[in-house]
Write a protein that holds these residues in place. Sequence first.
Motif, PDB file in Angstrom:
ATOM      1  N   TRP A 133       0.785  -1.008  -0.005  1.00 11.26           N
ATOM      2  CA  TRP A 133       0.071   0.096  -0.177  1.00 11.26           C
ATOM      3  C   TRP A 133       0.874   1.200  -0.022  1.00 11.26           C
ATOM      4  O   TRP A 133       1.725   1.463   0.802  1.00 11.26           O
ATOM      5  CB  TRP A 133      -1.066   0.115   1.156  1.00 11.26           C
ATOM      6  CG  TRP A 133      -2.084  -1.014   0.989  1.00 11.26           C
ATOM      7  CD1 TRP A 133      -2.232  -1.982   0.062  1.00 11.26           C
ATOM      8  CD2 TRP A 133      -3.200  -1.232   1.990  1.00 11.26           C
ATOM      9  NE1 TRP A 133      -3.284  -2.609   0.252  1.00 11.26           N
ATOM     10  CE2 TRP A 133      -4.015  -2.241   1.375  1.00 11.26           C
ATOM     11  CE3 TRP A 133      -3.575  -0.432   3.081  1.00 11.26           C
ATOM     12  CZ2 TRP A 133      -5.170  -2.605   2.230  1.00 11.26           C
ATOM     13  CZ3 TRP A 133      -4.725  -0.779   3.929  1.00 11.26           C
ATOM     14  CH2 TRP A 133      -5.670  -1.838   3.206  1.00 11.26           C
ATOM     15  N   PRO A 135       0.728   5.203  -0.168  1.00 10.06           N
ATOM     16  CA  PRO A 135      -0.149   6.381   0.055  1.00 10.06           C
ATOM     17  C   PRO A 135       0.504   7.684  -0.598  1.00 10.06           C
ATOM     18  O   PRO A 135       1.683   7.605  -0.483  1.00 10.06           O
ATOM     19  CB  PRO A 135      -0.517   6.592   1.484  1.00 10.06           C
ATOM     20  CG  PRO A 135       0.537   6.008   2.075  1.00 10.06           C
ATOM     21  CD  PRO A 135       0.881   4.805   1.164  1.00 10.06           C
ATOM     22  N   LEU A 160      -3.017   4.841  -2.573  1.00 11.15           N
ATOM     23  CA  LEU A 160      -3.942   5.327  -1.718  1.00 11.15           C
ATOM     24  C   LEU A 160      -3.817   6.808  -1.593  1.00 11.15           C
ATOM     25  O   LEU A 160      -2.731   7.443  -1.922  1.00 11.15           O
ATOM     26  CB  LEU A 160      -3.729   4.840  -0.196  1.00 11.15           C
ATOM     27  CG  LEU A 160      -4.018   3.136   0.004  1.00 11.15           C
ATOM     28  CD1 LEU A 160      -3.531   2.859   1.299  1.00 11.15           C
ATOM     29  CD2 LEU A 160      -5.344   2.967  -0.396  1.00 11.15           C
ATOM     30  N   LEU A 164      -5.479  10.293   4.144  1.00 11.34           N
ATOM     31  CA  LEU A 164      -6.239   9.109   4.395  1.00 11.34           C
ATOM     32  C   LEU A 164      -6.823   9.054   5.843  1.00 11.34           C
ATOM     33  O   LEU A 164      -6.172   9.206   6.812  1.00 11.34           O
ATOM     34  CB  LEU A 164      -5.430   7.769   4.291  1.00 11.34           C
ATOM     35  CG  LEU A 164      -5.904   6.452   4.257  1.00 11.34           C
ATOM     36  CD1 LEU A 164      -7.019   6.211   3.216  1.00 11.34           C
ATOM     37  CD2 LEU A 164      -4.988   5.300   4.352  1.00 11.34           C
ATOM     38  N   LEU A 169      -9.399   4.192   6.205  1.00 13.61           N
ATOM     39  CA  LEU A 169      -8.422   3.092   6.444  1.00 13.61           C
ATOM     40  C   LEU A 169      -8.977   1.943   7.010  1.00 13.61           C
ATOM     41  O   LEU A 169      -8.561   0.811   6.558  1.00 13.61           O
ATOM     42  CB  LEU A 169      -7.253   3.732   7.456  1.00 13.61           C
ATOM     43  CG  LEU A 169      -6.083   2.756   7.642  1.00 13.61           C
ATOM     44  CD1 LEU A 169      -5.486   2.144   6.252  1.00 13.61           C
ATOM     45  CD2 LEU A 169      -4.812   3.148   8.391  1.00 13.61           C
ATOM     46  N   SER A 183       4.929   4.644   3.691  1.00 13.81           N
ATOM     47  CA  SER A 183       4.558   5.836   3.646  1.00 13.81           C
ATOM     48  C   SER A 183       5.859   6.731   3.179  1.00 13.81           C
ATOM     49  O   SER A 183       6.809   6.599   3.958  1.00 13.81           O
ATOM     50  CB  SER A 183       3.960   6.398   5.060  1.00 13.81           C
ATOM     51  OG  SER A 183       4.042   7.888   5.055  1.00 13.81           O
ATOM     52  N   HIS A 187       3.196  10.509   4.467  1.00 13.75           N
ATOM     53  CA  HIS A 187       1.758  10.426   3.466  1.00 13.75           C
ATOM     54  C   HIS A 187       1.140   9.258   3.988  1.00 13.75           C
ATOM     55  O   HIS A 187       1.407   8.404   4.176  1.00 13.75           O
ATOM     56  CB  HIS A 187       1.761  10.399   2.155  1.00 13.75           C
ATOM     57  CG  HIS A 187       2.505  11.838   1.306  1.00 13.75           C
ATOM     58  ND1 HIS A 187       1.883  12.919   1.661  1.00 13.75           N
ATOM     59  CD2 HIS A 187       3.186  11.942   0.619  1.00 13.75           C
ATOM     60  CE1 HIS A 187       2.619  13.727   1.027  1.00 13.75           C
ATOM     61  NE2 HIS A 187       3.512  13.145   0.094  1.00 13.75           N
ATOM     62  N   GLY A 188      -0.291   9.489   4.297  1.00 16.87           N
ATOM     63  CA  GLY A 188      -1.170   8.567   4.678  1.00 16.87           C
ATOM     64  C   GLY A 188      -1.091   8.407   6.345  1.00 16.87           C
ATOM     65  O   GLY A 188      -1.873   7.560   6.528  1.00 16.87           O
ATOM     66  N   ASN A 195      -3.908   6.141  12.399  1.00 20.23           N
ATOM     67  CA  ASN A 195      -3.657   5.563  11.252  1.00 20.23           C
ATOM     68  C   ASN A 195      -2.733   4.634  11.490  1.00 20.23           C
ATOM     69  O   ASN A 195      -2.728   3.197  11.474  1.00 20.23           O
ATOM     70  CB  ASN A 195      -3.430   6.283   9.871  1.00 20.23           C
ATOM     71  CG  ASN A 195      -4.666   6.893   9.341  1.00 20.23           C
ATOM     72  OD1 ASN A 195      -5.665   6.539   9.673  1.00 20.23           O
ATOM     73  ND2 ASN A 195      -4.606   7.539   8.406  1.00 20.23           N
TER      74      ASN A 195
END
Length: 504
Positions: A133, A135, A160, A164, A169, A183, A187-188, A195
């Motif tokens: 994943w 982001p 993503l 987020l 999430l 990340s 980010h994310g 998160n």
Amino acid sequence: MPARPIRVKLKNELGNSTSLPAGEQYLHLHGQGEDLLITFPGPEPGLCARHTSGRRRVMRLRVPGIDGQMPESWHAALPSDWEDITLAQAHSLLPGMRVLHYAPASRLFPSIFAPLMAKLDPAPLIPPAKSLWLPGPKNALIIPELAHAARDLGLDTRRLPASLSPQDLRRLLEQERPSLFLSVNFHGLDPYGENQALLQAAGVPTAVWCVDNPLHLLTDQKHQLWKNLPLYVTDDWFVEPLRGMGADARHLPLGVSPRFFAPGRPCPSGNDLTFVGRSAFPDKDRFFAACRIPQELAKKAQAMPGRDAHFGWWRQRLPGLALWPGNDVRIIGLGAETASAAWRQECLAALAKEIDLTVVGDEQWQALLPGTRIQPPVDYYTGLADTYRNASFSLNLTSLLLPHGLTQRHFDVWACGGFLLTDNTPGMNIFPRELAQAVTFSSPKEAAELLRALAADPKRKEDLRRAWQMHVLEEHGYCRRLASITRDIIPSSSTTENPCNPWT
């Protein structure tokens, strides 16, 4: 006349003094069950009575660092039939019981409450998918390179959004458990660790790769949880101060993606020079708003040669400024960025008088370098490789925000067929010494002399170009960088034989 609300002030986990808002609206009830866990009753414990009535057991989380700051009147107001439990006991009870939570506590003490609240309704512990994943914003650099590298390593990729929400999430984690959440530049990952806590509760390995100044990036982090993550930095200068703050900091340089900077025709054998870059730090005025640097230091920095007035130099001369938490570190950064802009302009202005220089970048260069040939920006992924191939020499000037840093030019130019001249930075130590010494300079005069010498010896130049291209493609691809992260982070990580061979 209604009673005046209780005003309680305490220091949050970052040491900032904060008033606790009072009111029943801040008490949120979660979950099901006959027993009740109160994570924190807020400044008025009596407001919990409506929720505690009729419960079989009422338990209160005891946090010495918080309780010790509360006034005697608050302690006296705690009902005697509430059972005090430790944080470890609270975690063992969740999920599976009703929880009463004072919502502002999640912003004041996120490292305590984010992991606890993440366990209220955790995502199912499903077997991990072979997926990564990633982001980030749609136009982010590095993300497309990592997505391609993931496919080479046999991982599916899920892009993503950079921002987020915990709710989004949580929904994603109910559908899939990735092998890795990576990340780039945080980010994310939200500022209060929600998160990160959700990913941890779901058993998802998570890492952060800071491809810009990590201390600048940390100004947006309002919690201590980030210290629990593997934190990769592209500039090894930052490893020591980050570890001194308790972080798990590791060095991982930038790299190159052969898909975007594939080997092509070699650059010509002329004596022209091209610089591709911005004229200023992106969004500089907003990021450095309210920052001021001492004028005496600014004058000293202006008089220093080359890259000497880098971020580390400013940090030594502004020792009273905290690196984290807070925004004080941006004052150090403003000093380094101001010196960096001056160094960049000095080099380009001097070189423009000596050689055939073209600057590819924004319109502000017209005012900074009058009389110099300025061309408009090119798209990084579709036009930049040809720009490097068409130039006899490309120029790199490394930002002073990165004392030991490298830029994408150190990899991209060589990979696609160009030839790079670069200012000397300790980051060049990751390359073979004989290659690095042949293309580095410490002043504009040295840069011009180096260009002329190489232009006059096209065979040596071509031998160096080929050696650099082979080394960068074989040793510094993003596939290798991502493979390094997966070996560190993913349990029992394995890849196919030679998945990062750039020649296949």
